[in-house]
Motif scaffolding. Structure first.
Motif, PDB file in Angstrom:
ATOM      1  N   ILE A   1      -1.614   2.763   4.599  1.00  0.00           N
ATOM      2  CA  ILE A   1      -2.331   2.854   3.325  1.00  0.00           C
ATOM      3  C   ILE A   1      -2.790   1.469   2.852  1.00  0.00           C
ATOM      4  N   MET A   2      -2.045   0.417   3.193  1.00  0.00           N
ATOM      5  CA  MET A   2      -2.489  -0.937   2.879  1.00  0.00           C
ATOM      6  C   MET A   2      -3.717  -1.304   3.719  1.00  0.00           C
ATOM      7  N   THR A   3      -3.750  -0.829   4.954  1.00  0.00           N
ATOM      8  CA  THR A   3      -4.925  -1.036   5.808  1.00  0.00           C
ATOM      9  C   THR A   3      -6.140  -0.354   5.189  1.00  0.00           C
ATOM     10  N   PHE A   4      -5.936   0.884   4.747  1.00  0.00           N
ATOM     11  CA  PHE A   4      -7.015   1.638   4.107  1.00  0.00           C
ATOM     12  C   PHE A   4      -7.508   0.910   2.851  1.00  0.00           C
ATOM     13  N   ALA A   5      -6.573   0.435   2.034  1.00  0.00           N
ATOM     14  CA  ALA A   5      -6.936  -0.259   0.787  1.00  0.00           C
ATOM     15  C   ALA A   5      -7.671  -1.566   1.061  1.00  0.00           C
TER      16      ALA A   5
ATOM     17  N   PHE B   1       0.393  11.288  -2.518  1.00  0.00           N
ATOM     18  CA  PHE B   1      -0.807  11.715  -3.244  1.00  0.00           C
ATOM     19  C   PHE B   1      -2.043  11.660  -2.344  1.00  0.00           C
ATOM     20  N   SER B   2      -2.087  10.663  -1.449  1.00  0.00           N
ATOM     21  CA  SER B   2      -3.258  10.510  -0.588  1.00  0.00           C
ATOM     22  C   SER B   2      -3.399  11.665   0.397  1.00  0.00           C
ATOM     23  N   GLN B   3      -2.308  12.398   0.636  1.00  0.00           N
ATOM     24  CA  GLN B   3      -2.348  13.513   1.586  1.00  0.00           C
ATOM     25  C   GLN B   3      -2.633  14.853   0.915  1.00  0.00           C
TER      26      GLN B   3
ATOM     27  N   VAL C   1     -10.032  19.102  -0.571  1.00  0.00           N
ATOM     28  CA  VAL C   1     -11.006  18.567  -1.528  1.00  0.00           C
ATOM     29  C   VAL C   1     -10.945  17.042  -1.457  1.00  0.00           C
ATOM     30  N   PRO C   2     -12.043  16.349  -1.772  1.00  0.00           N
ATOM     31  CA  PRO C   2     -12.093  14.874  -1.638  1.00  0.00           C
ATOM     32  C   PRO C   2     -11.442  14.144  -2.803  1.00  0.00           C
ATOM     33  N   LEU C   3     -10.111  14.052  -2.779  1.00  0.00           N
ATOM     34  CA  LEU C   3      -9.388  13.355  -3.846  1.00  0.00           C
ATOM     35  C   LEU C   3      -9.300  11.862  -3.557  1.00  0.00           C
ATOM     36  N   ASN C   4      -9.308  11.055  -4.609  1.00  0.00           N
ATOM     37  CA  ASN C   4      -9.148   9.605  -4.500  1.00  0.00           C
ATOM     38  C   ASN C   4      -7.733   9.249  -4.935  1.00  0.00           C
ATOM     39  N   ALA C   5      -6.992   8.567  -4.062  1.00  0.00           N
ATOM     40  CA  ALA C   5      -5.595   8.232  -4.377  1.00  0.00           C
ATOM     41  C   ALA C   5      -5.349   6.726  -4.344  1.00  0.00           C
ATOM     42  N   ASP C   6      -6.384   5.920  -4.682  1.00  0.00           N
ATOM     43  CA  ASP C   6      -6.188   4.473  -4.736  1.00  0.00           C
ATOM     44  C   ASP C   6      -5.143   4.098  -5.784  1.00  0.00           C
ATOM     45  N   ASN C   7      -5.129   4.835  -6.882  1.00  0.00           N
ATOM     46  CA  ASN C   7      -4.102   4.655  -7.909  1.00  0.00           C
ATOM     47  C   ASN C   7      -3.952   5.979  -8.655  1.00  0.00           C
TER      48      ASN C   7
ATOM     49  N   VAL D   1       1.800  -0.902  -8.829  1.00  0.00           N
ATOM     50  CA  VAL D   1       1.339  -0.219  -7.615  1.00  0.00           C
ATOM     51  C   VAL D   1       0.650   1.091  -7.961  1.00  0.00           C
ATOM     52  N   LEU D   2       1.269   1.871  -8.854  1.00  0.00           N
ATOM     53  CA  LEU D   2       0.722   3.196  -9.187  1.00  0.00           C
ATOM     54  C   LEU D   2      -0.582   3.098  -9.988  1.00  0.00           C
ATOM     55  N   CYS D   3      -0.645   2.172 -10.929  1.00  0.00           N
ATOM     56  CA  CYS D   3      -1.785   2.129 -11.848  1.00  0.00           C
ATOM     57  C   CYS D   3      -2.922   1.235 -11.361  1.00  0.00           C
TER      58      CYS D   3
END
Length: 575
Positions: A88-92, A153-155, A162-168, A411-413
């Motif tokens: 997920i850090m790679t993705f970010a 959350f990203s999964q 559906v295309p959810l965004n889980a960056d925060n 991290v969450l926000c």
């Protein structure tokens, strides 16, 4: 001879276990490799998806890195490969610059792994393994828990289709509110069933019903993720459940990992460097923590600098074989150790199995539902979400508790990298705050002894002529004024005071600012006809004092022990 053995262990640590390798150890390593591979195949593909990469790259990340670590690393059972947090850090790191899954994105992921490897290797060669101590355990725990929540959350998008965004957490809630009405119910039901299968079936199988199988029961339970993979593939192949809108992985290319340097340019390196530094730091902390735990249980040696070098070379191996950054996996390492792995050869064997899968069996996985991979990640990662450490830490230390909550909400926000940076910075700020507010106590003599204790905690002998104090911290520019203010306050309370004695037993270092503050206090006390004394001064502190004018101008004296000081200054009270 001893020097030669040391060089051999340093440059080729594998010699320590290869020289005694035998058939019995091979059998144990082979069995553990078979068990680990049942986790590694679905996890590798799932974590590649978390990183925004094709599933095959998760298999590539499990080949050369594990082989390299087996011969260079120090842990006997550490399993190197793709993990959720680094994925997920790679993705970010990559998504701000490239479209996930695109050819340029894949090349950038390989370059990112290479940069992480170079950074880790250089830090290891320069013996910067001590850097792990710069991140406190509470911050690490909070970071892992918050990251686990974000990864879960990203999964969810694969469970709902559906295309959810889980960056925060804010982006997740916003996109969930927008897309929730478009949920694919069939995918959701299939995903929930998969989660229940992975979460509760192991508990059922651990009951007395299969205990008669002995060691085979462990293999069956650990292989459940792979069992779910093949069951779901069978449902798609024979019953065509994909016709109900359940999406699958799709075509997966087969073949040996490509051995090539990723495309790079200085502009691209500069873009990826901040993320690479963060990933290198986190991967080292995660890997060394797992390796230390297993090394302690196995009573084996572990060198943090050597681990940095091994982890660096493993990531270089990932970068040149079309993969993404890797580190030690907690779940697979525990499984590897519990399954009876004796040496890192179990990792080499696992890599060989992955090569075989990559060459001949990738076609089996094209009909694997994405919801199954999402369920695999959610079940494995959710075990890390435990809020008990927050409560325990808060009860023990409010400062550490604050750092944990700051990291968690950061991290969450915000995002993973920013949250970690905020957590580390908050730790240092709180550390400086603690140092600037040292514990200072007025002390007195415990009757019948030569020991001194805090007057607020013990019944002790004191004298109106003497003020005995102890500061439990090194003297620096951060806290010197606190000491001065404390002495001024105590002096103002006693008009009969003749001597101030500072017990220096807890002071190991004194900087120039603190030294100048002592000189100022000595001058101020001298005007009041009060003598300043020091007792139990340590050697390093005395060396600093000799470089100053304080020894020449000191109105009192320096005493070998605090008892000697008070006894000489007031023998009537302190007999």
């Amino acid at each position: 001879m001893a020097d030669s053995q040391f060089r051999t262990r340093f440059f080729f640590p594998a010699w320590s276990w290869l020289k005694d390798y035998n058939q019995s150890k091979f059998k144990s390593d082979l069995l553990s490799a078979l068990i680990v591979i049942s986790l590694l195949v679905p996890q590798g593909m799932a974590y590649a998806m978390v990183a925004g990469l094709p599933p095959i790259t998760g298999l590539y990340a499990s080949i050369l890195p594990m082989i390299i670590y087996a011969f260079i690393g120090g842990s006997l059972t550490l399993s190197i490969g793709p993990v959720a947090l680094i994925s997920i850090m790679t993705f970010a790191t990559l998504t701000p610059f490239f479209e996930a899954g695109s050819p340029t994105y894949i090349q950038a992921a390989c370059l990112l792994a290479l940069l992480v490897g170079i950074i880790s290797f250089v830090l290891g060669v320069l013996r910067f393994g001590f850097l792990i101590r710069l991140i406190s355990h509470p911050v690490i725990k909070s970071f892992i828990i918050a990251s686990a929540v974000l990864i879960a959350f990203s999964q969810v998008k694969y469970l709902l289709d559906v295309p959810l965004n889980a960056d925060n957490i804010g982006e997740f809630v916003k996109s969930a509110w927008e897309y929730l009405p478009y949920t694919n119910i069939n995918t959701l039901i299939f995903g929930v069933i998969s989660i229940l299968f992975l979460a509760y079936l192991p508990k059922i199988l651990s009951s007395t019903r299969i205990k008669f199988l002995g060691s085979k029961a462990v293999f069956i339970i650990k292989a459940l993720p792979l069992v779910l993979v093949f069951l779901s593939i069978g449902l798609v192949y024979f019953f065509h459940i994909d016709l109900y809108g359940i999406k699958t992985v799709g075509e997966i290319p087969s073949g040996f990992p490509p051995l090539t340097m990723p495309y790079w340019s200085w502009d691209l390196v500069i873009k990826l460097l901040p993320g690479a530094v963060m990933i290198a730091m986190v991967s080292f902390v995660e890997s060394i923590s797992i390796a230390q735990a297993t090394a302690f249980q196995q009573r084996s040696e572990l060198n943090s600098n050597q681990e940095l070098i091994a982890l660096g070379l493993a990531n270089v191996g990932a970068g040149v074989t079309g993969a993404f950054p890797v580190t030690g996996s907690l779940s697979r390492t525990v499984v590897n150790a519990d399954a009876g792995a004796k040496t890192p050869m179990s990792g080499v064997i696992s890599s060989i199995f992955i090569v075989i899968v990559s060459l001949y069996f990738t076609g089996l996985f094209k009909q694997l539902p994405l919801a199954v991979l999402a369920a695999t990640i959610i079940v494995s990662i959710w075990k890390l979400v435990d809020f008990k450490p927050f409560i325990k830490t808060w009860r023990y230390s409010k400062a550490d508790g604050i750092a944990m909550w700051i990291t968690f909400f950061g991290v969450l926000c915000l995002d993973i990298s920013t949250g970690l940076i905020i957590g580390v910075v908050s730790t240092f700020i709180l550390l400086l705050w603690r140092i600037s507010r040292p514990h200072i106590a007025v002390i007195g003599l415990v009757s019948g002894t030569q020991h001194f204790r805090n007057i607020n905690r013990h019944e002790v002998l004191t004298s109106q002529k003497l003020l005995s104090i102890r500061i439990d911290e090194n003297l620096t520019f951060l806290n010197a004024n606190n000491l001065k203010e404390f002495i001024i306050s105590e002096v103002s309370k006693n008009p009969y005071l003749e001597h101030v004695v500072i017990n220096c037993s807890s002071i190991s270092n004194i900087d120039l600012s603190a030294l100048e503050t002592l000189e100022e206090m000595n001058a101020e006390l001298k005007k009041l006809k009060i003598a300043l004394h020091l007792s139990e001064v340590k050697g390093p502190v005395m060396d600093r004092l000799k470089c100053s004018n304080l020894l020449n101008e000191l109105s009192g004296a320096i005493h070998l022990s605090h008892y000697q000081a008070v006894h000489n200054l007031d023998p009537t009270t302190y007999k």
